[in-house]
Write an enzyme that holds these catalytic residues in place. Sequence first.
Site, PDB file in Angstrom:
ATOM      1  N   ASP A 148       0.954  -1.147  -0.003  1.00 28.99           N
ATOM      2  CA  ASP A 148      -0.105   0.122   0.186  1.00 28.99           C
ATOM      3  C   ASP A 148       0.666   1.173   0.032  1.00 28.99           C
ATOM      4  O   ASP A 148       0.459   2.291  -0.701  1.00 28.99           O
ATOM      5  CB  ASP A 148      -0.853  -0.120   1.159  1.00 28.99           C
ATOM      6  CG  ASP A 148      -1.748   1.248   1.371  1.00 28.99           C
ATOM      7  OD1 ASP A 148      -2.710   1.502   0.713  1.00 28.99           O
ATOM      8  OD2 ASP A 148      -1.525   1.953   2.164  1.00 28.99           O
ATOM      9  N   GLU A 163      -1.784  -5.556  -3.674  1.00 25.70           N
ATOM     10  CA  GLU A 163      -0.857  -4.841  -2.921  1.00 25.70           C
ATOM     11  C   GLU A 163       0.079  -5.722  -2.252  1.00 25.70           C
ATOM     12  O   GLU A 163       1.504  -5.324  -2.242  1.00 25.70           O
ATOM     13  CB  GLU A 163      -1.358  -4.001  -1.795  1.00 25.70           C
ATOM     14  CG  GLU A 163      -2.375  -3.036  -2.335  1.00 25.70           C
ATOM     15  CD  GLU A 163      -3.246  -2.132  -1.060  1.00 25.70           C
ATOM     16  OE1 GLU A 163      -3.651  -0.956  -1.450  1.00 25.70           O
ATOM     17  OE2 GLU A 163      -3.350  -2.861   0.003  1.00 25.70           O
TER      18      GLU A 163
END
Length: 260
Positions: free
Chosen positions: A69, A142
């Site tokens: 992220d 992610e």
Amino acid sequence: MRFLLLRPEKIVLSDSEDNADDYDPGARRLFAEEWGISPDSLHLKAALTHSSAAPNVTESGERLEFLGDALLSAYVARYLISHLPVTVGEDTLSRARVQVVRKETLAVAGRELGISRMIAIGPGERKEGRHKNDSLLADAYEALLAVICLECGDSALSVFIDATLGFALSAVVQNPPEPDPKTLLQLKLQATGHGRPVYETVEATGRGHEHNFVVVVRDAENTELGHGEGPNKRAAQMQAAKMALLHLNGSQTRLNENSP
């Protein structure tokens, strides 16, 4: 048949959509081979193991999601600064970044990569279709970003993001996003002294990956302004805000028409 993009210069055929939900260890090995990762990589194993199938949190992708992220947010921010005119302000840059990194966009990339076939997930969750859920696909995507960075380096990470999210990056640069309906509604209400909008989910139906939400939006005085439906709360809230703006703008138009 559908096309699955693994690298910018290489396209391979994936299996038909009818079998796209089945867990396939071979798909994971193919992904590792294409991106220069050892098929025995513990990072890759963790990234593609949902918490429902992991003995403990250290063997799932949750920690890698955290890193991925942060890496994605930094990459997209740098990309936007480099590709958008210097006249584009911080608000537009922030909206553009959110448009790229939101779960719906990452889920599209995850589906194209075939994550639903690569990820290990509890049998109950797979039966309910959670392996096709936007949130799960986005989280796993992610986690894969972190794997690429840790195993192959920053240059490989850039190639991977360009290959899998290039469609979103190009779109947002060509058409920088205007304020969304929720933002516009909040600005309008605050400008007219009606406080911040309040969203309430009044109905939620469905199971697995098929949901429908009904949301009502009210002003600070609890006056209902509009309602909306969508497959997730965000979409329903956006639709409710859009209907509220139509209602408020219509009321203002009628007020102007009746003014002396």
